[in-house]
Enzyme design. Structure first.
Site, PDB file in Angstrom:
ATOM      1  N   ASP A  36      -5.168  -7.916  -7.320  1.00 14.76           N
ATOM      2  CA  ASP A  36      -3.805  -7.631  -6.855  1.00 14.76           C
ATOM      3  C   ASP A  36      -2.883  -7.592  -8.082  1.00 14.76           C
ATOM      4  O   ASP A  36      -3.158  -8.232  -9.100  1.00 14.76           O
ATOM      5  CB  ASP A  36      -3.323  -8.703  -5.875  1.00 14.76           C
ATOM      6  CG  ASP A  36      -2.244  -8.185  -4.925  1.00 14.76           C
ATOM      7  OD1 ASP A  36      -2.560  -7.940  -3.733  1.00 14.76           O
ATOM      8  OD2 ASP A  36      -1.091  -8.005  -5.377  1.00 14.76           O
ATOM      9  N   TYR A 173       5.024   8.667   2.082  1.00 18.76           N
ATOM     10  CA  TYR A 173       3.939   7.788   2.562  1.00 18.76           C
ATOM     11  C   TYR A 173       2.924   8.610   3.359  1.00 18.76           C
ATOM     12  O   TYR A 173       1.715   8.482   3.163  1.00 18.76           O
ATOM     13  CB  TYR A 173       4.551   6.673   3.409  1.00 18.76           C
ATOM     14  CG  TYR A 173       3.584   5.604   3.872  1.00 18.76           C
ATOM     15  CD1 TYR A 173       3.142   4.607   3.007  1.00 18.76           C
ATOM     16  CD2 TYR A 173       3.135   5.580   5.190  1.00 18.76           C
ATOM     17  CE1 TYR A 173       2.267   3.619   3.444  1.00 18.76           C
ATOM     18  CE2 TYR A 173       2.256   4.596   5.635  1.00 18.76           C
ATOM     19  CZ  TYR A 173       1.822   3.611   4.759  1.00 18.76           C
ATOM     20  OH  TYR A 173       0.961   2.633   5.189  1.00 18.76           O
TER      21      TYR A 173
END
Ligand SMILES: NC(=O)c1ccc[n+]([C@@H]2O[C@H](COP(=O)([O-])OP(=O)(O)OC[C@H]3O[C@@H](n4cnc5c(N)ncnc54)[C@H](O)[C@@H]3O)[C@@H](O)[C@H]2O)c1
Length: 269
Positions: A36, A173
């Site tokens: 991450d 998106y």
């Protein structure tokens, strides 16, 4: 579905769907490098996961595994190809093999028509949600192909119901997620005959921070407002998406490639 000894790199692992997927793989006997960025993005007005989130996932994974060696954290931004390559190398160095790359890292932005969206936000949405998946594919697929035959490597990505719907105020998106679906189909054909497969899961509205940010972008009272759009009448739990990803990662899913599997409570119907 216990498949001990398999090794995965999971991006976006510090919270939400990526964290749940990490746990599902650990429960099934995998070793997982939990990747991450654990850093906010100045282009985006909501927080990414924190170092503490990633540490929590690793701590929970160690309890679940009963073996502190089967989960490790790795800080990398999926926009950085070299960092993803280093993550794949690190997983191979630790565990000696590579069986799956799972691209869960993602961000959302919008709330205005595309032509009014700040360019830096558009860039972040495209670069993380599509570029980051492509970069993981470039880093991990050669390692999957280096495994001896018969291979059972898995490249997996998280697309979205937005891949197939025109969601207003989320055009970038939607474009990125449609790109992920196209990428998966093409990779599946490119990988034909190798034993390595490529698949995606398309979640519906799932109870994570991205959904809370989506609610804010649409001026809704909160994420539960999305529940009514789904025939199952509730939000999905990240573990429901993770269960599908863990199945697709398993050797049992050897007959599935190029699929973009809706796990959306019927949202796309
Ligand atoms: N929650 C939903 O309703 C929903 C629906 C459809 C698709 N998805 C997709 O699911 C995936 C997971 O999202 P989530 O719902 O768990 O949201 P989330 O915000 O909880 O998790 C996203 C994770 O990605 C990490 N991340 C963001 N940018 C990164 C970068 N550049 N490099 C590395 N890590 C980065 C964040 O720190 C966070 O841990 C995303 O691809 C998202 O688009 C979510």
């Amino acid at each position: 579905m216990a498949v001990s000894g398999r090794v995965a790199v999971v991006t976006g692992a510090a919270r939400g769907i990526g964290a749940a997927t990490t746990m599902a793989l650990i429960a099934a006997g995998w070793s997982v490098l939990a990747v991450d960025c654990v850093a906010d993005d100045s282009a985006l007005p909501y927080p990414m996961a924190t170092e503490a989130d990633l540490d929590d996932v690793v701590a929970q994974g160690r309890v679940l595994a009963g073996d502190s060696g089967r989960i490790h954290r790795y800080r990398a931004d999926v926009r950085d190809c070299d960092a993803l390559q280093a993550a794949v190398d690190e997983a191979q160095r630790r565990w000696g093999r590579m069986d799956a790359g799972v691209a869960c890292a993602g961000v959302i932005a919008g709330g205005v028509p595309l032509w009014e969206m700040p360019e830096a936000q558009e860039q972040a949405v495209l670069d993380v949600n599509l570029g980051g998946v492509i970069s993981l594919a470039r880093a991990v697929i050669p390692a999957l192909l280096r495994q001896p035959e018969p291979r059972s490597g898995r490249f997996l990505a998280v697309a979205s119901a937005a891949a197939t719907s025109g969601l207003p105020m989320l055009a970038a998106y939607c474009a990125a997620k449609a790109g992920v679906a196209g990428l998966i189909r093409a990779l599946a054909v490119e990988l034909g005959g190798t034993g390595v497969t490529a698949n995606a899961v398309s979640p519906g509205s799932t109870d994570t921070p991205i959904l809370a940010e989506s609610a804010r972008l649409y001026d809704l009272s909160g994420p539960t407002a999305f529940a009514a759009q789904q025939p199952i009448g509730r939000l999905l739990d990240p573990r429901e998406i993770a269960a599908a990803l863990a199945f697709l990662a398993s050797p049992a899913a050897s007959g599935i490639t190029g699929a973009v599997l809706p796990v959306d409570g019927g949202l796309a119907l």
